[in-house]
Design a protein around this motif. Structure first.
Motif, PDB file in Angstrom:
ATOM      1  N   GLN A  20       0.586  -0.839   0.092  1.00 23.32           N
ATOM      2  CA  GLN A  20       0.212   0.297   0.228  1.00 23.32           C
ATOM      3  C   GLN A  20       1.022   1.126  -0.101  1.00 23.32           C
ATOM      4  O   GLN A  20       0.788   2.353  -0.810  1.00 23.32           O
ATOM      5  N   LYS A  23       2.921   1.576  -3.279  1.00 21.37           N
ATOM      6  CA  LYS A  23       2.006   1.495  -4.691  1.00 21.37           C
ATOM      7  C   LYS A  23       3.014   2.209  -6.231  1.00 21.37           C
ATOM      8  O   LYS A  23       3.216   3.078  -5.667  1.00 21.37           O
ATOM      9  N   ARG A  86      -1.542   9.545   0.762  1.00 22.94           N
ATOM     10  CA  ARG A  86      -2.857   8.104   0.666  1.00 22.94           C
ATOM     11  C   ARG A  86      -4.008   8.979   1.720  1.00 22.94           C
ATOM     12  O   ARG A  86      -3.375  10.017   2.497  1.00 22.94           O
ATOM     13  N   LYS A  87      -4.947   8.486   1.240  1.00 21.87           N
ATOM     14  CA  LYS A  87      -6.179   9.130   1.594  1.00 21.87           C
ATOM     15  C   LYS A  87      -6.252   8.817   2.951  1.00 21.87           C
ATOM     16  O   LYS A  87      -6.915   9.737   4.073  1.00 21.87           O
TER      17      LYS A  87
END
Length: 104
Positions: A20, A23, A86-87
């Motif tokens: 994650q 990525k 990232r969110k």
């Protein structure tokens, strides 16, 4: 849950987090994969339950640090990086307020 199961779960969690966090960055993905595997292999023969618990704690801390603190950067120009957060990193941000409300 036994220690062997905890170790295996941590190993899998670290690899999922690596996928994650890094990525679309093949170099970082491969470097993280190698480092995770090296660390687990170097401590494979550890038998002391106390030492294994310490190593599990260190691995969990590393996973938390990767998940909450690492932001990818992409080179766009010679001296420019584009940050790609990232969110899940942006969710915990609290907006700044110039005029705070009074508590009553």
């Amino acid at each position: 849950m036994g220690q062997a199961a905890k170790v295996l779960q941590l190993f899998k969690t670290l690899h999922r987090t690596r996928q994650q966090v890094f990525k679309n960055d093949a170099r970082a993905l491969e470097a993280a994969r190698i480092k995770i595997n090296e660390e687990f292999k170097s401590n494979k023969s550890e038998t002391s339950p106390k030492k294994i618990e310490q190593l599990i704690k260190i691995g969990s801390d590393v996973e938390l640090l990767l998940r909450t603190s690492v932001i990818q950067g992409i080179h766009t120009d010679h001296n420019t990086l584009k940050l790609v957060p990232r969110k899940d990193l942006l969710i915990e941000n609290v907006p700044y307020c110039d005029a705070p409300t009074q508590k009553q």
